[in-house]
Design an enzyme around this catalytic site. Structure first.
Site, PDB file in Angstrom:
ATOM      1  N   HIS A  83       0.821  -1.218   0.000  1.00  0.00           N
ATOM      2  CA  HIS A  83       0.000   0.000   0.000  1.00  0.00           C
ATOM      3  C   HIS A  83       0.850   1.262   0.000  1.00  0.00           C
ATOM      4  CE1 HIS A  83       0.254  -0.180   4.561  1.00  0.00           C
ATOM      5  NE2 HIS A  83       0.280   1.131   4.405  1.00  0.00           N
ATOM      6  N   ASP A 219       1.215  -7.768   2.329  1.00  0.00           N
ATOM      7  CA  ASP A 219       1.298  -6.328   2.059  1.00  0.00           C
ATOM      8  C   ASP A 219       2.761  -5.900   1.907  1.00  0.00           C
ATOM      9  OD1 ASP A 219       0.887  -3.644   1.814  1.00  0.00           O
ATOM     10  OD2 ASP A 219      -0.324  -3.418   3.616  1.00  0.00           O
ATOM     11  N   SER A 627       4.050   2.188   8.456  1.00  0.00           N
ATOM     12  CA  SER A 627       3.795   1.250   7.364  1.00  0.00           C
ATOM     13  C   SER A 627       5.088   1.017   6.592  1.00  0.00           C
ATOM     14  CB  SER A 627       2.734   1.812   6.421  1.00  0.00           C
ATOM     15  OG  SER A 627       1.478   1.842   7.031  1.00  0.00           O
TER      16      SER A 627
END
Length: 709
Positions: A83, A219, A627
């Protein structure tokens, strides 16, 4: 102005295995080092941060200013989240080359894809410059005067800092402006896409599973940093070569078990751990419900259109992910604050603070802080809700309104002369070209019709039939000519006529009132932070996240989200197949991955039970910006890739509760399994150093991470 004696504070804090906090890596010696080792770490503070020798911090890069990445090979290969690289993956995708749907893997360096504007920034060193920044700042100055003095001092410090010509500097405030650090940085701007799994792996579970546990999401994505022939930062050039890092992270094949030590190293965005109870209540009861409703209305329109049309799916993939992410996070934040009783806990802390003020004779010095904060938060509430709603409706959820918002600024620039107008026009043209690349007027109109009623009763969607700003060519024609000609055309445009009064209200009523009150609140919160540390020095204080490099540590740990429910800390590929729904945009599984599972063709990436771990959770205190951060084991090896938090713990930006706050990580064995067995990109595995720290063995390439001399 009295300076907080942080060193004394660190010495007097109780050393325990308490978890939580986002710590400055240059200040780990002492309490933090001891605490990490009590949790199982074998690392020293210098292993993590060292200016004179290579250390773990040299492998950690700020990815495009909003995520984290880590170097995992001597050839500049970096790992981050799917992402985090989503907009780059999307920008290279088309109906003919749908990398979102099918994935992408460069087989050679020449196949790696450049990304304009993408950068990775490393920290060279960190210096405490509190004394220099606060020099000449006195208590009798106004808030604006103090801010101006700190600003001029910071500019002078940055200019005088010792650095190489290709390096940069920035100063950031900590502890609400009670402490300041200088960061010397190196920014690499030639960063190329190397590999990404399809969204059915990288975004498996999509919105349904977002922010929740158990997760089964791969991810991750891979990029490579390029440098000039001297290994220095350079703009994209075909002559650039793969970057040689000072340090890269070896990858553990032994993985994790419950209670193993984990450290997350990265660039957390923002937290507000020291907000007063009245501010938290305002967020939960007033602001979040409004912003949640606006984004939910937008998502219903976007999701329906993405499911119906592949072209729209590609165009809106990144926008939908951005809107949905915060929407669901705010819902979880409210649930977590209620479940943890955070507001009540903060009220109790404030009562103890007030009690100790009187006991220590400091009521005259700090007694007005909390009552004044409560008064100001009550006064700012209506304008704060209105302002946040404007931002959501006009700048976040649809695209015509931000176009008009920027054009209103263009009209304002015209008052400052033709040269200023020209610069603003060029900036608008650049933005328009970016927007219309992935624009669909029908979808945007649907979003507008859904969100605008949540801001005003005066809704006119017919502007989409009359405006020039639903098409790039007609939009650019409006911007042709002199400033007076452009402004005349602008003010005759239907969308501009309709939206301009709302924008004027924002600039003349909403924003001025907010800017009148917010600096007063900020100044009082700085004073409250100072008071807390003076009045309750036995408490534990860590600085709020502010986009700078931080260390957070904890353990792999399951948790109990509610009565009679316990979540195990690890998920497996078995769970992917259990969730599999053929053809579903959230839970489809690629045919090849199904076959690998059926054949039990897991290579060296299964655990001792013969299963492939996918995700795991820990007690590391993370937030947005973390992230892509590496999860590092007790020996300094990469074991996971941070990408999310559990829904019940998303309130950790405001209040961290070790009982329910968990961060979610991709197990690196799943990453390696996908790269090797699914993608067939064994050449990337060969770049890495694979290790067995729990058995002191090495696997694959045994080359050690490069050490600087």
């Amino acid at each position: 102005m009295k300076l907080i004696k942080f060193l004394v504070l660190f010495v007097t804090l109780q050393v325990s295995a308490q978890q939580g906090g986002m710590w400055i890596p240059s200040l780990l010696q002492g309490m933090n080092e001891t605490e990490m080792q009590s949790l199982g770490s074998k690392l020293t503070a210098k292993d993590i941060y060292d200016v004179n020798n290579s250390s773990l911090k040299d492998a950690i890069g700020h990815f495009n200013g909003g995520c984290t990445s880590e170097v995992i090979s001597p050839k500049g290969l970096i790992l981050t989240n799917h992402h985090c690289g989503f907009s780059q993956i999307q920008s290279h995708s088309s109906l003919e080359n749908d990398y979102l749907k099918n994935g992408f893997w460069a087989k050679t360096l020449s196949e790696e894809l450049p990304n304009e504007g993408l950068f990775v920034e490393f920290i060279v060193r960190i210096e405490d410059v509190t004394k220099q920044v606060l020099e000449g700042v006195t208590a009798d100055m106004s808030d604006r005067e103090q801010q101006a003095k700190r600003g001029s001092n910071s500019t002078a410090i940055e200019k005088a800092a010792k650095k190489e010509e290709w390096q940069d500097t920035k100063i950031k405030a900590f502890y609400k402006g009670n402490q300041y650090f200088l960061f010397v940085t190196e920014r690499y701007e030639d960063v190329r896409l190397v590999g990404t799994p399809p969204s059915s792996i990288g975004k498996f579970g999509s919105d349904t599973d977002n922010w929740v546990w158990p997760r089964h999401t791969g991810d991750f994505s891979m990029f490579r940093i390029y440098a000039d022939k001297n290994n220095r930062p350079a703009k994209y050039s075909k002559d650039n070569v793969p970057f040689t890092p000072k340090h890269f992270l070896p990858v553990s094949l032994d993985g994790i078990s419950e209670d193993d030590f984990t450290m997350v190293f990265g660039f957390p965005g923002t937290t507000d751990e020291y907000l007063p109870a009245v501010a938290v209540a305002q967020t939960v009861e007033k602001i979040n419900p409004k912003t949640i409703a606006i984004r939910e209305a937008a998502l219903k329109v976007i999701d329906a259109n993405m499911k119906a049309d592949d072209q729209i799916r590609i165009q809106y993939a990144s926008k939908q992910a951005r809107i949905a992410n915060a929407w669901k996070k705010w819902i979880g934040e409210n649930l977590g604050i209620e479940k943890s009783g955070a507001i009540g806990i903060k009220k109790a802390q404030e009562a103890e603070f007030t009690k100790q003020l009187k006991a220590k004779g400091l009521d005259g010095k700090y007694g007005q802080v909390l009552p004044e904060l409560e008064r100001l938060y009550n006064e700012i509430e209506d304008v704060n809700v209105k302002r946040r709603s404007f931002i959501e409706v006009f700048l976040r959820t649809n695209e015509l309104t931000p176009v008009i918002f920027n054009l209103a600024q263009l009209e304002g620039a015209a008052a400052n002369g033709e040269e200023t107008f020209e610069k603003q026009r060029d900036a608008n043209i650049g933005r328009l070209k970016g927007i219309y690349k992935d624009y669909n007027a029908t979808v945007d109109r649907g979003v507008f019709e859904s969100v605008m009623p949540l801001y005003t009763d005066n809704v006119d969607a017919t502007i989409y039939d009359k405006t020039a700003f639903t098409n790039l060519d007609s939009a650019l024609k409006v911007l042709e000519g002199t400033s007076s000609e452009v402004l005349e055309k602008l003010n005759n445009d239907a969308a501009y006529q309709y939206l301009k009064p709302f924008i004027i209200e924002f600039y003349t009523v909403i924003e001025p009132k907010f800017q009148e009150l917010n600096p007063q609140i900020n100044a009082l919160e700085q004073q409250y932070m100072t008071a807390l540390m003076e009045v309750l020095p036995e408490q534990r204080y860590f600085p709020d996240a502010n986009g700078t490099l931080r260390v957070t540590y904890g353990k792999v740990k399951g948790y109990e989200p509610r009565d009679a429910v316990y979540y195990e800390p690890v998920t497996y590929l078995d769970g992917v197949m259990e969730k599999y729904v053929p053809g579903d945009y959230e839970f489809d599984v690629p045919e090849k991955l199904q076959q690998l599972y059926a054949d039990k063709d897991f290579g060296q990436y299964a655990d001792a039970s013969g299963k492939v771990p996918v995700n795991f959770i820990g007690t590391n205190h993370t937030t947005g910006g973390n992230s892509g951060s590496p999860a590092i084991d007790a020996h300094g090896n990469l074991v996971g890739l941070n990408f999310d938090r559990v829904w019940e713990g998303t309130m950790s930006d405001i209040y961290y509760d070790p009982e329910i706050c968990r961060n979610i990580m991709v197990d690196l064995r799943y990453v390696l399994f996908i790269v090797d067995k699914y993608a067939g990109a064994k050449h990337l595995i060969d770049e890495m150093t694979l290790v067995h720290p729990k058995t002191n063995k090495k696997s694959g390439k045994t080359k050690k991470a490069k050490k600087s001399k």
